[in-house]
Write an enzyme that holds these catalytic residues in place. Structure first.
Site, PDB file in Angstrom:
ATOM      1  N   LYS A 152       4.616  -2.699  -1.447  1.00  0.00           N
ATOM      2  CA  LYS A 152       5.749  -3.003  -0.540  1.00  0.00           C
ATOM      3  C   LYS A 152       5.232  -3.276   0.864  1.00  0.00           C
ATOM      4  O   LYS A 152       5.720  -4.162   1.546  1.00  0.00           O
ATOM      5  CB  LYS A 152       6.721  -1.805  -0.459  1.00  0.00           C
ATOM      6  CG  LYS A 152       7.470  -1.508  -1.715  1.00  0.00           C
ATOM      7  CD  LYS A 152       8.429  -0.348  -1.518  1.00  0.00           C
ATOM      8  CE  LYS A 152       7.732   0.993  -1.307  1.00  0.00           C
ATOM      9  NZ  LYS A 152       6.945   1.486  -2.435  1.00  0.00           N
ATOM     10  N   GLN A 163       8.482   4.902  -1.358  1.00  0.00           N
ATOM     11  CA  GLN A 163       8.469   5.356  -2.768  1.00  0.00           C
ATOM     12  C   GLN A 163       9.032   4.265  -3.697  1.00  0.00           C
ATOM     13  O   GLN A 163       8.901   3.088  -3.375  1.00  0.00           O
ATOM     14  CB  GLN A 163       9.225   6.686  -2.931  1.00  0.00           C
ATOM     15  CG  GLN A 163       8.524   7.892  -2.308  1.00  0.00           C
ATOM     16  CD  GLN A 163       8.819   8.096  -0.834  1.00  0.00           C
ATOM     17  OE1 GLN A 163       9.958   8.001  -0.412  1.00  0.00           O
ATOM     18  NE2 GLN A 163       7.802   8.364  -0.049  1.00  0.00           N
ATOM     19  N   GLY A 200      -4.914  10.438  -1.461  1.00  0.00           N
ATOM     20  CA  GLY A 200      -6.236  10.105  -1.999  1.00  0.00           C
ATOM     21  C   GLY A 200      -6.351  10.350  -3.494  1.00  0.00           C
ATOM     22  O   GLY A 200      -7.445  10.315  -4.059  1.00  0.00           O
ATOM     23  N   ARG A 201      -5.216  10.601  -4.157  1.00  0.00           N
ATOM     24  CA  ARG A 201      -5.269  10.855  -5.613  1.00  0.00           C
ATOM     25  C   ARG A 201      -5.382   9.544  -6.386  1.00  0.00           C
ATOM     26  O   ARG A 201      -4.776   8.541  -6.005  1.00  0.00           O
ATOM     27  CB  ARG A 201      -3.985  11.559  -6.074  1.00  0.00           C
ATOM     28  CG  ARG A 201      -3.852  12.964  -5.549  1.00  0.00           C
ATOM     29  CD  ARG A 201      -2.571  13.603  -6.035  1.00  0.00           C
ATOM     30  NE  ARG A 201      -1.388  12.984  -5.446  1.00  0.00           N
ATOM     31  CZ  ARG A 201      -0.147  13.331  -5.740  1.00  0.00           C
ATOM     32  NH1 ARG A 201       0.092  14.261  -6.643  1.00  0.00           N
ATOM     33  NH2 ARG A 201       0.879  12.740  -5.153  1.00  0.00           N
ATOM     34  N   THR A 205      -2.636   6.324  -0.859  1.00  0.00           N
ATOM     35  CA  THR A 205      -2.955   6.198   0.573  1.00  0.00           C
ATOM     36  C   THR A 205      -2.768   7.531   1.293  1.00  0.00           C
ATOM     37  O   THR A 205      -3.508   7.872   2.204  1.00  0.00           O
ATOM     38  CB  THR A 205      -1.983   5.186   1.246  1.00  0.00           C
ATOM     39  OG1 THR A 205      -1.733   4.123   0.335  1.00  0.00           O
ATOM     40  CG2 THR A 205      -2.538   4.639   2.530  1.00  0.00           C
ATOM     41  N   THR A 206      -1.761   8.297   0.862  1.00  0.00           N
ATOM     42  CA  THR A 206      -1.433   9.527   1.570  1.00  0.00           C
ATOM     43  C   THR A 206      -2.265  10.713   1.088  1.00  0.00           C
ATOM     44  O   THR A 206      -2.698  11.542   1.870  1.00  0.00           O
ATOM     45  CB  THR A 206       0.077   9.825   1.402  1.00  0.00           C
ATOM     46  OG1 THR A 206       0.782   8.706   1.928  1.00  0.00           O
ATOM     47  CG2 THR A 206       0.505  11.077   2.141  1.00  0.00           C
ATOM     48  N   LYS A 259      -0.254  -8.207  -7.442  1.00  0.00           N
ATOM     49  CA  LYS A 259      -1.506  -7.786  -8.075  1.00  0.00           C
ATOM     50  C   LYS A 259      -1.736  -8.305  -9.500  1.00  0.00           C
ATOM     51  O   LYS A 259      -2.346  -7.611 -10.327  1.00  0.00           O
ATOM     52  CB  LYS A 259      -1.626  -6.262  -8.023  1.00  0.00           C
ATOM     53  CG  LYS A 259      -1.784  -5.751  -6.581  1.00  0.00           C
ATOM     54  CD  LYS A 259      -2.027  -4.279  -6.520  1.00  0.00           C
ATOM     55  CE  LYS A 259      -3.475  -3.942  -6.274  1.00  0.00           C
ATOM     56  NZ  LYS A 259      -3.667  -2.520  -5.893  1.00  0.00           N
ATOM     57  N   LEU A 260      -1.258  -9.499  -9.739  1.00  0.00           N
ATOM     58  CA  LEU A 260      -1.527 -10.136 -11.028  1.00  0.00           C
ATOM     59  C   LEU A 260      -3.035 -10.316 -11.203  1.00  0.00           C
ATOM     60  O   LEU A 260      -3.578 -10.181 -12.300  1.00  0.00           O
ATOM     61  CB  LEU A 260      -0.814 -11.493 -11.047  1.00  0.00           C
ATOM     62  CG  LEU A 260      -0.594 -12.167 -12.383  1.00  0.00           C
ATOM     63  CD1 LEU A 260       0.235 -11.275 -13.298  1.00  0.00           C
ATOM     64  CD2 LEU A 260       0.127 -13.500 -12.199  1.00  0.00           C
ATOM     65  N   GLU A 269       3.890  -0.199  -5.072  1.00  0.00           N
ATOM     66  CA  GLU A 269       3.947  -1.541  -5.667  1.00  0.00           C
ATOM     67  C   GLU A 269       3.404  -2.614  -4.723  1.00  0.00           C
ATOM     68  O   GLU A 269       3.405  -3.797  -5.064  1.00  0.00           O
ATOM     69  CB  GLU A 269       5.408  -1.901  -6.023  1.00  0.00           C
ATOM     70  CG  GLU A 269       6.097  -0.973  -7.012  1.00  0.00           C
ATOM     71  CD  GLU A 269       6.831   0.174  -6.304  1.00  0.00           C
ATOM     72  OE1 GLU A 269       6.619   0.365  -5.091  1.00  0.00           O
ATOM     73  OE2 GLU A 269       7.613   0.860  -6.984  1.00  0.00           O
TER      74      GLU A 269
HETATM   75  P1  IMP Z   1       7.181  14.420  -2.741  1.00  0.00           P
HETATM   76  O1  IMP Z   1       7.918  13.230  -2.278  1.00  0.00           O
HETATM   77  O2  IMP Z   1       5.984  14.743  -1.917  1.00  0.00           O
HETATM   78  O3  IMP Z   1       8.079  15.609  -2.951  1.00  0.00           O
HETATM   79  O4  IMP Z   1       6.582  14.080  -4.185  1.00  0.00           O
HETATM   80  C1  IMP Z   1       7.427  13.920  -5.328  1.00  0.00           C
HETATM   81  C2  IMP Z   1       6.880  12.857  -6.263  1.00  0.00           C
HETATM   82  O5  IMP Z   1       6.968  11.591  -5.627  1.00  0.00           O
HETATM   83  C3  IMP Z   1       5.415  13.035  -6.650  1.00  0.00           C
HETATM   84  O6  IMP Z   1       5.240  12.544  -7.957  1.00  0.00           O
HETATM   85  C4  IMP Z   1       4.688  12.138  -5.664  1.00  0.00           C
HETATM   86  O7  IMP Z   1       3.445  11.716  -6.158  1.00  0.00           O
HETATM   87  C5  IMP Z   1       5.674  10.979  -5.573  1.00  0.00           C
HETATM   88  N1  IMP Z   1       5.582  10.238  -4.319  1.00  0.00           N
HETATM   89  C6  IMP Z   1       6.036  10.613  -3.107  1.00  0.00           C
HETATM   90  N2  IMP Z   1       5.793   9.659  -2.191  1.00  0.00           N
HETATM   91  C7  IMP Z   1       5.174   8.652  -2.840  1.00  0.00           C
HETATM   92  C8  IMP Z   1       4.709   7.368  -2.439  1.00  0.00           C
HETATM   93  O8  IMP Z   1       4.809   6.954  -1.281  1.00  0.00           O
HETATM   94  N3  IMP Z   1       4.161   6.606  -3.429  1.00  0.00           N
HETATM   95  C9  IMP Z   1       4.077   7.016  -4.722  1.00  0.00           C
HETATM   96  N4  IMP Z   1       4.508   8.202  -5.140  1.00  0.00           N
HETATM   97  C10 IMP Z   1       5.053   9.012  -4.209  1.00  0.00           C
END
Ligand code: IMP
Length: 351
Positions: A20, A227, A305-306, A302-303, A334-335, A18
């Protein structure tokens, strides 16, 4: 009655990403302490200061500011290799770590966690979660099973060795007999990790005490959420969630402070919604507007690249986030990404 402390917990009010990082970075500049209380290097954000690009995954944003104490709390999971790489790259940008503190209770991510994360995902078929494959889930599984290794287990290398040996023998049975795949080599992992943990040793301490003392002394303490609320393992879109508690309640258990020590709860949202990974997304746009938001908003993880899935603002989940987190303020980012879209929609209810 509100408490007297100068503390703010910042959480993602949607599915993460978002913005953060940006808000935390702004607020870190005037904070005495910044604390990460959950998650691991599945999170990530980039901070640009002048001509320097800082990539942060687990190290709190406060590291960019001299004098700001940075805490990686007990509720986090730490991949030492990744943390040391992150520290190296920050050091190359001229940053130092005398104010970094890692809780002795934080769990350690090992190569078998990363391996099992990948195997478990590939076996799930269309029920795949779409994890970051950083071993986060399997590490928290070991924590819940009470077989995980914690930072404090590394302080005595002989004890660390024997605990690791027992766990690896158990993991190898799972890899061989259940998944019919290659096993991992204990000696290789031990040698590698013995080197990492030696480097991290100076930072290991009881950070819950440090945080408590800072709060009691009237310091400005920021809790940096990773997250987002809808990824919480209790209150998110289970099973398509992460394995920790990215909600304000998770700050108390992850940082090791009482809930009454958190004064402000700031939720961060975007003016639209995104999610990476699988799982329900009621306002998802599978059309050219979704593509436009994705491109204009640079919605790429960021982590990993998806590309992030994009959709309209969902007020149902925002109301839910306000309730679950007890939000006292909301920041909407991001409006400007929505500029030029003639008709904007907001979801106010589900059928
Ligand atoms: P995990 O945390 O790698 O087990 O991933 C579980 C779910 O959380 C997946 O849908 C990831 O894409 C999502 N996720 C984990 N970390 C992030 C983050 O920092 N931003 C957005 N989604 C995340």
């Amino acid at each position: 009655m509100n408490n007297q402390y100068n503390t703010t917990a910042i959480v993602g009010a949607q599915w993460g990403d978002e913005g953060k990082g940006k808000v935390i970075d702004i607020l870190s500049g005037t904070s005495d302490m910044v604390v990460r209380s959950q998650g691991g290097n599945n999170a990530g954000h980039t901070v640009v200061v002048g001509d320097k690009v800082h990539k942060l995954h687990l190290v709190p944003s406060g590291i960019l500011y001299k004098g700001c104490q940075c805490v990686i709390g007990a509720g986090t999971v730490i991949d030492p290799k990744s943390l040391l790489q992150e520290m190296d790259s920050l050091a190359q940008n001229g940053l130092s770590f005398e104010n970094l503190h890692i809780d002795a209770r934080a769990h350690i991510v090992f190569p078998y966690h990363i391996l099992l994360d990948g195997i478990s995902e590939s076996q799930k078929g269309d029920q795949m979660i779409g994890t970051t494959k950083k071993g986060i889930g399997p590490c928290y599984m070991d924590k819940a099973e009470r077989i995980g290794l914690r930072m404090q287990d590394t302080l005595d290398l002989e004890k660390f060795k024997s605990k690791l040996k027992a766990v690896i023998s158990h993991k190898n049975k799972i890899l061989k007999d259940i998944y019919h795949t290659d096993t991992v080599d204990f000696y290789r992992i031990f040698d590698e990790y013995a080197e990492y943990v030696q480097k991290l040793k100076p930072y290991i301490k009881d950070t819950s005490l440090l945080v408590y003392e800072a709060i009691k002394a009237g310091k400005k303490v920021l809790f940096e959420g990773a997250q987002g609320t809808l990824l919480d393992i209790n209150f998110g879109t289970y099973p398509f969630v992460t394995s920790s508690h990215p909600i304000t309640g998770g700050v108390a258990t992850g940082a090791g402070i009482g809930p009454t020590m958190i004064t402000e709860c700031l939720g961060i949202a975007k003016a639209y919604t995104t999610r990476v990974g699988m799982g329900p997304f009621p306002t998802e746009l599978l059309d050219e507007i979704g593509e436009k938001i994705q491109t204009v908003g640079k919605e790429v993880g960021t982590t990993t690249g998806r590309a992030r899935r994009c959709g309209w603002l969902d007020a149902v989940i925002l109301r839910y986030s306000v309730r679950i987190n007890g939000l006292t303020a909301l920041c909407v980012n991001k409006l400007d990404t929505l500029t030029g879209i003639p008709k904007l929609k907001i979801c106010t209810a589900y059928k």
